[in-house]
Design an enzyme around this catalytic site. Structure first.
Site, short mmCIF file in Angstrom:
data_model
loop_
_atom_site.label_atom_id
_atom_site.label_comp_id
_atom_site.label_asym_id
_atom_site.label_seq_id
_atom_site.Cartn_x
_atom_site.Cartn_y
_atom_site.Cartn_z
N ARG A 22 35.69 27.17 43.23
CA ARG A 22 37.14 27.11 43.35
C ARG A 22 37.64 28.37 44.04
O ARG A 22 37.30 29.48 43.64
CB ARG A 22 37.75 27.00 41.95
CG ARG A 22 39.25 27.01 41.98
CD ARG A 22 39.93 26.84 40.62
NE ARG A 22 41.34 26.99 40.85
CZ ARG A 22 42.16 27.80 40.20
NH1 ARG A 22 41.72 28.51 39.17
NH2 ARG A 22 43.42 27.89 40.54
N HIS A 81 48.12 30.17 45.18
CA HIS A 81 47.69 31.10 44.14
C HIS A 81 48.41 32.43 44.38
O HIS A 81 47.79 33.48 44.58
CB HIS A 81 46.16 31.26 44.15
CG HIS A 81 45.58 31.77 42.87
ND1 HIS A 81 44.59 31.13 42.16
CD2 HIS A 81 45.86 32.88 42.15
CE1 HIS A 81 44.27 31.83 41.09
NE2 HIS A 81 45.04 32.91 41.05
N GLU A 88 39.91 27.85 34.95
CA GLU A 88 39.65 29.27 34.69
C GLU A 88 39.36 29.48 33.22
O GLU A 88 40.12 29.02 32.36
CB GLU A 88 40.86 30.18 35.05
CG GLU A 88 41.07 30.39 36.51
CD GLU A 88 42.27 31.30 36.81
OE1 GLU A 88 42.59 32.19 36.00
OE2 GLU A 88 42.88 31.09 37.87
#
Ligand code: JJW
Length: 447
Positions: A77, A121, A353
């Site tokens: 990722r 992000h 995560e």
């Protein structure tokens, strides 16, 4: 001793993000992001650290892929930097902006590793922040245009996409608490941002379907598990407010089409207003294919009248802590995952995560990060309990592949399975890297 077996087709991976690892802040036409501005503002980031060089991953694709291969992951990722693709946020795309990602993706695929791509992000182009960033609805249009450019270029190569990473951080942490870029301290601004990023998410999913892009799309909220300190109604309410503001504020609009009533009432009682336009809630609830879940911590909470953070306070209690001073709360992970299934639906989940910050010395060239191994073992076990309970969890991405720029803490908070020397940029796998490799090879955990 016992063996805990994960499904054969489980995805094991690691996660990173563009600003935290890439460096090359002004190369190949990249424009400035709000994180360049923030990290270059004295006092905002510990030790004045910036992402100018970071792990220099922009120039080290082959080296990073060797690390991933050695680890044995079948998924990686990472995020795309919007200011590489649109240096000024909107207008004409920069054709060189996607070359790095395409090369990375081609090389991942050639090595049997599936790319898992995050579109946002946190590195918003500064040019958009100059016109109020996510507080401005026009930023939504710019995001759709950016996403469409990325979809068209990478279609067919990427099978799993995420729109937003950690919407709570993008809104509340960055615009009310002020700890992250753009560093505002205004709850009304934070709520406006929260709503606009959710609309941007929904419209991006819609565009993804209209364009007929291959693969699946979702988003990655950060979750925490708050337990009331006692059964007193005010403590129960304090925990409900904090779980509501953190977890439900983002999950409920996307999965149910509405904001949680307890929080709507709370924000209204404080005089905040929600700027919801007709049709917004339907857009936000555009069906997604899977959920990304980030989980790190949780706590015990009790009522604290007058505390402007939801009239609540954390009790440090009996938790052990990571090097980030976060409570280690593996049962909270299990609680969040089973709560999501109970409250919403059977949507497939990827853990996008989970991991921990610990400092560890280099001794004779080796790094024995036993605490990280212990943290991951506890959380993998909680994850396995959730799978056994019927939660459809498809994979787990450890944060992070390597030590990197940990936002307001700069380079002082290492989360990596791989150590990075930020002077020489040398990478050294830690004990946790070899331990994780063993788990991946067997898709099993010895406990
Ligand atoms: C909260 C600080 C006062 C990242 C926070 C600070 C002050 C109440 C790790 N996840 O690097 C949360 N991370 O980029 C995404 N997630 O409060 C990836 N959340 O609070 C990782 C930091 C964070 C935080 C850090």
């Amino acid at each position: 001793m016992g063996k805990i077996q994960f499904p054969d087709d489980f995805y094991w991976g690691t996660a990173t993000a563009s600003y935290q690892i890439e460096g090359a802040y002004n190369e190949d036409g990249r424009g400035p992001s709000i994180w360049d501005t923030f990290s270059n503002t004295p006092g905002k980031v510990l030790n004045g650290d910036t992402g100018d060089v970071a792990c220099d991953s922009y120039h080290r694709i082959d080296e990073d892929i060797e690390l991933l291969k050695g680890l044995g992951v079948n998924m990686y990722r990472f995020s795309i930097a919007w200011p590489r693709v649109y240096p000024h946020g909107s207008g004409e795309p920069n054709p060189r902006g996607l070359d790095y990602y395409e090369e990375l993706i081609d090389k991942l695929l050639a090595n049997g590793i599936e790319p898992f791509v995050t579109l946002y992000h946190w590195d918003l182009p500064q040019a958009l922040q100059d016109v109020r960033g996510w507080e401005n609805r026009a930023t939504i249009d710019a995001f759709i245009a950016y996403s469409e450019t990325v979809f068209r270029r990478l279609n067919g190569k990427v099978k799993r996409w995420l729109t937003l990473n950690e919407p709570w951080c993008i809104s509340i942490l960055s615009n009310f608490i002020g700890a992250h870029a753009p560093g505002k301290q205004n709850m009304q601004a934070a709520l406006d941002v929260a709503h606009h990023i959710l609309v941007a998410h929904g419209l991006t999913v819609k565009r993804f379907r209209e364009l007929g892009i291959e693969g699946e799309i979702g988003f990655a909220p950060n979750t925490e598990w708050r337990e009331p300190y006692s059964t007193r109604p005010e403590d129960v309410r304090a925990a409900a407010l904090r779980n509501g503001s953190f977890n439900e504020w983002f999950l409920s609009p996307v999965l149910k089409g509405s904001y949680p009533q307890l929080l709507l009432d709370y924000y209204a009682s404080k005089g905040y207003e929600l700027k919801i336009m007709p049709g917004d809630m339907e857009i936000i609830a555009e069906p997604i294919d899977f959920l990304g879940i980030n989980y790190y911590t949780g706590s015990l909470l009790r009522h604290s009248p007058g505390n402007d953070f939801y009239d609540s306070e954390e009790i440090s209690a009996y938790f052990n802590k990571t090097g980030f001073d976060w409570n280690i709360y593996a049962d909270g992970f299990y609680n969040v995952l089973t709560w999501i299934q109970r409250t919403y639906c059977d949507i497939p989940i990827y853990i996008t995560e989970n991991g921990a910050c610990y400092e560890a010395d280099i001794v004779d060239g080796k790094i024995n990060d036993a605490e990280r191994i212990s943290f991951l073992r506890d959380h993998f076990m909680a994850l396995h309990r959730a799978i056994e309970s019927g939660v459809p969890i498809k994979g787990c991405m450890v944060w992070s592949l390597m030590d990197n720029f940990e936002w307001a803490y700069g380079y002082s908070k290492p989360f990596g399975l791989v150590h990075v020397n930020f002077n020489t940029l040398e990478r050294i796998p830690k004990a946790s890297y070899y331990w994780y490799n063993e788990i991946i090879r067997n898709s099993a955990l010895d406990v």
